[in-house]
Motif scaffolding. Structure first.
Motif, PDB file in Angstrom:
ATOM      1  N   PRO A  12       0.691  -0.965   0.098  1.00  0.00           N
ATOM      2  CA  PRO A  12      -0.222   0.024   0.060  1.00  0.00           C
ATOM      3  C   PRO A  12       0.918   1.194   0.039  1.00  0.00           C
ATOM      4  O   PRO A  12       1.937   1.209   0.251  1.00  0.00           O
ATOM      5  CB  PRO A  12      -0.681  -0.250   1.310  1.00  0.00           C
ATOM      6  N   GLU A  13       0.371   2.461  -0.102  1.00  0.00           N
ATOM      7  CA  GLU A  13       0.909   3.653  -0.260  1.00  0.00           C
ATOM      8  C   GLU A  13       1.509   4.172   0.976  1.00  0.00           C
ATOM      9  O   GLU A  13       2.660   4.711   1.153  1.00  0.00           O
ATOM     10  CB  GLU A  13       0.047   4.726  -1.039  1.00  0.00           C
ATOM     11  N   SER A  87      14.464 -10.251   4.449  1.00  0.00           N
ATOM     12  CA  SER A  87      14.787  -8.808   4.311  1.00  0.00           C
ATOM     13  C   SER A  87      13.361  -8.441   3.278  1.00  0.00           C
ATOM     14  O   SER A  87      12.991  -7.209   3.678  1.00  0.00           O
ATOM     15  CB  SER A  87      15.986  -8.404   3.495  1.00  0.00           C
ATOM     16  N   ALA A  88      13.143  -9.119   2.430  1.00  0.00           N
ATOM     17  CA  ALA A  88      11.968  -8.727   1.521  1.00  0.00           C
ATOM     18  C   ALA A  88      10.568  -8.519   2.459  1.00  0.00           C
ATOM     19  O   ALA A  88       9.939  -7.536   2.198  1.00  0.00           O
ATOM     20  CB  ALA A  88      11.703  -9.800   0.415  1.00  0.00           C
ATOM     21  N   VAL A  89      10.551  -9.439   3.309  1.00  0.00           N
ATOM     22  CA  VAL A  89       9.436  -9.364   4.105  1.00  0.00           C
ATOM     23  C   VAL A  89       9.273  -8.167   5.115  1.00  0.00           C
ATOM     24  O   VAL A  89       8.363  -7.434   5.432  1.00  0.00           O
ATOM     25  CB  VAL A  89       9.077 -10.655   5.057  1.00  0.00           C
ATOM     26  N   ILE A  90      10.763  -7.776   5.604  1.00  0.00           N
ATOM     27  CA  ILE A  90      10.743  -6.770   6.487  1.00  0.00           C
ATOM     28  C   ILE A  90      10.337  -5.357   5.754  1.00  0.00           C
ATOM     29  O   ILE A  90       9.566  -4.616   6.216  1.00  0.00           O
ATOM     30  CB  ILE A  90      12.052  -6.788   7.126  1.00  0.00           C
ATOM     31  N   LEU A  91      10.933  -5.222   4.456  1.00  0.00           N
ATOM     32  CA  LEU A  91      10.773  -4.016   3.766  1.00  0.00           C
ATOM     33  C   LEU A  91       9.394  -3.764   3.539  1.00  0.00           C
ATOM     34  O   LEU A  91       8.766  -2.726   3.360  1.00  0.00           O
ATOM     35  CB  LEU A  91      11.615  -4.259   2.305  1.00  0.00           C
ATOM     36  N   GLU A  96       4.179  -1.099   4.479  1.00  0.00           N
ATOM     37  CA  GLU A  96       2.716  -1.224   4.777  1.00  0.00           C
ATOM     38  C   GLU A  96       2.340  -0.441   5.897  1.00  0.00           C
ATOM     39  O   GLU A  96       1.131  -0.022   6.299  1.00  0.00           O
ATOM     40  CB  GLU A  96       2.301  -2.608   4.991  1.00  0.00           C
ATOM     41  N   THR A  97       3.255  -0.263   6.930  1.00  0.00           N
ATOM     42  CA  THR A  97       2.908   0.127   8.207  1.00  0.00           C
ATOM     43  C   THR A  97       3.424   1.563   9.019  1.00  0.00           C
ATOM     44  O   THR A  97       2.798   2.002   9.693  1.00  0.00           O
ATOM     45  CB  THR A  97       3.242  -0.884   9.310  1.00  0.00           C
ATOM     46  N   LEU A 102       8.230   4.541   0.155  1.00  0.00           N
ATOM     47  CA  LEU A 102       9.481   4.703  -0.586  1.00  0.00           C
ATOM     48  C   LEU A 102       9.104   4.383  -1.862  1.00  0.00           C
ATOM     49  O   LEU A 102      10.008   4.445  -2.825  1.00  0.00           O
ATOM     50  CB  LEU A 102      10.823   4.124   0.039  1.00  0.00           C
ATOM     51  N   HIS A 103       8.005   3.376  -1.871  1.00  0.00           N
ATOM     52  CA  HIS A 103       7.813   2.968  -3.442  1.00  0.00           C
ATOM     53  C   HIS A 103       6.683   3.965  -3.906  1.00  0.00           C
ATOM     54  O   HIS A 103       5.920   4.696  -3.175  1.00  0.00           O
ATOM     55  CB  HIS A 103       6.752   1.574  -2.968  1.00  0.00           C
ATOM     56  N   PRO A 104       6.655   3.881  -5.111  1.00  0.00           N
ATOM     57  CA  PRO A 104       5.594   4.801  -5.744  1.00  0.00           C
ATOM     58  C   PRO A 104       4.351   4.488  -5.694  1.00  0.00           C
ATOM     59  O   PRO A 104       4.079   3.348  -5.376  1.00  0.00           O
ATOM     60  CB  PRO A 104       6.077   4.926  -7.338  1.00  0.00           C
ATOM     61  N   ALA A 105       3.286   5.328  -5.887  1.00  0.00           N
ATOM     62  CA  ALA A 105       1.963   5.231  -5.679  1.00  0.00           C
ATOM     63  C   ALA A 105       1.445   4.140  -6.741  1.00  0.00           C
ATOM     64  O   ALA A 105       0.584   3.675  -6.549  1.00  0.00           O
ATOM     65  CB  ALA A 105       1.077   6.374  -5.227  1.00  0.00           C
TER      66      ALA A 105
END
Length: 253
Positions: A12-13, A87-91, A96-97, A102-105
């Motif tokens: 999510p954003e 690490s992927a799950v942590i990121l 999410e929380t 840092l990800h685009p919308a």
């Protein structure tokens, strides 16, 4: 230190998380730990960092790490602790929380970013093969393979990008992933010019910007270069031989 394959899920954003404490269980050299540390710093979230020796894993770490690897994120909330591994799950969890994503919308842009994060993980695996290569021919083959991967990255950076970061003006999770990758090349450059990044001006410019980013610099301890040098020297690989040769050549009689 073992390089792992990561797959980033849809995120999510924005999000919000109220915790008592976040503890990032780390190793001095692990690039996957650095990803999480950079993400937390960019989100301006306080956290504690606990560094362990993977060659002598504490009993408490073995008890809470199903794969025996770092990073781990210990989330303490309402008097209870949940341990997140991989690490992927942590990121994903942080995206999410926590605020300041840092990800685009845009979903398509996020998918593109996730793909290049996966490509970054493949580069880390190739770097591991490079510094572990036992012979000069094997080393040269891995070096050429890495150069080809960065050729592909150079093409991607040239595709309509306007700004210092992967997405242009906005620092993203892709940048957080590649900061630790380029740190290896700082170590390699002190050994010899292997030419892996030669002719890749956009990659080199991106590397320079990441080197100066505070979150990237602070993701490792001040003695990281010395620790990485010692790690590479102890591998018993072709690169190790080059390090010993250079040190012998510069030693004071």
């Amino acid at each position: 230190m073992k390089h792992e394959i990561c797959k980033i899920a849809d995120l999510p954003e924005t999000g919000s998380l109220v915790t008592d404490k976040l503890v990032l269980v780390s190793h001095h050299l692990c690039p996957y730990v650095q990803r999480a540390a950079i993400s937390l710093a960019e989100k301006d979230v306080p956290f504690e960092r606990l560094t362990i020796d993977l060659a002598n894993k504490p009993a408490w770490f073995k008890a809470i790490s199903p794969l025996g690897k770092v990073p781990l994120l210990r989330v303490q909330q309402n008097g209870e602790e949940t341990v997140i591994f991989e690490s992927a799950v942590i990121l994903e969890f942080l995206e999410e929380t926590l605020a300041n994503p840092l990800h685009p919308a845009d979903p398509l842009a996020r998918a593109r970013h996730r793909a290049w994060i996966e490509f970054g993980s493949a580069i880390l695996n190739a770097i591991g093969r490079l510094y572990s290569a036992p012979t000069e021919p094997a080393f040269l083959a891995e070096s050429q393979g890495l150069s080809t991967m960065f050729d592909r990255l150079e093409i991607e950076l040239a595709a309509g990008r306007t700004g210092p970061w992967f997405a242009g003006q906005r620092f993203s999770l892709v940048d957080a992933v590649y900061g630790p990758i380029f740190r290896y090349f700082d170590a390699f450059d002190r050994i010899d010019d292997f030419g892996i990044l030669n002719g890749k001006s956009l990659v080199e410019a991106w590397r320079k910007e990441l080197r100066e980013r505070k979150s990237v610099k602070d993701a490792v301890a001040p003695d990281y270069p010395q620790r990485l040098h010692a790690f590479l020297q102890a591998k018993g690989s072709h690169l190790s031989k080059l390090i010993r040769r250079n040190e012998a050549a510069t030693a004071i009689p």
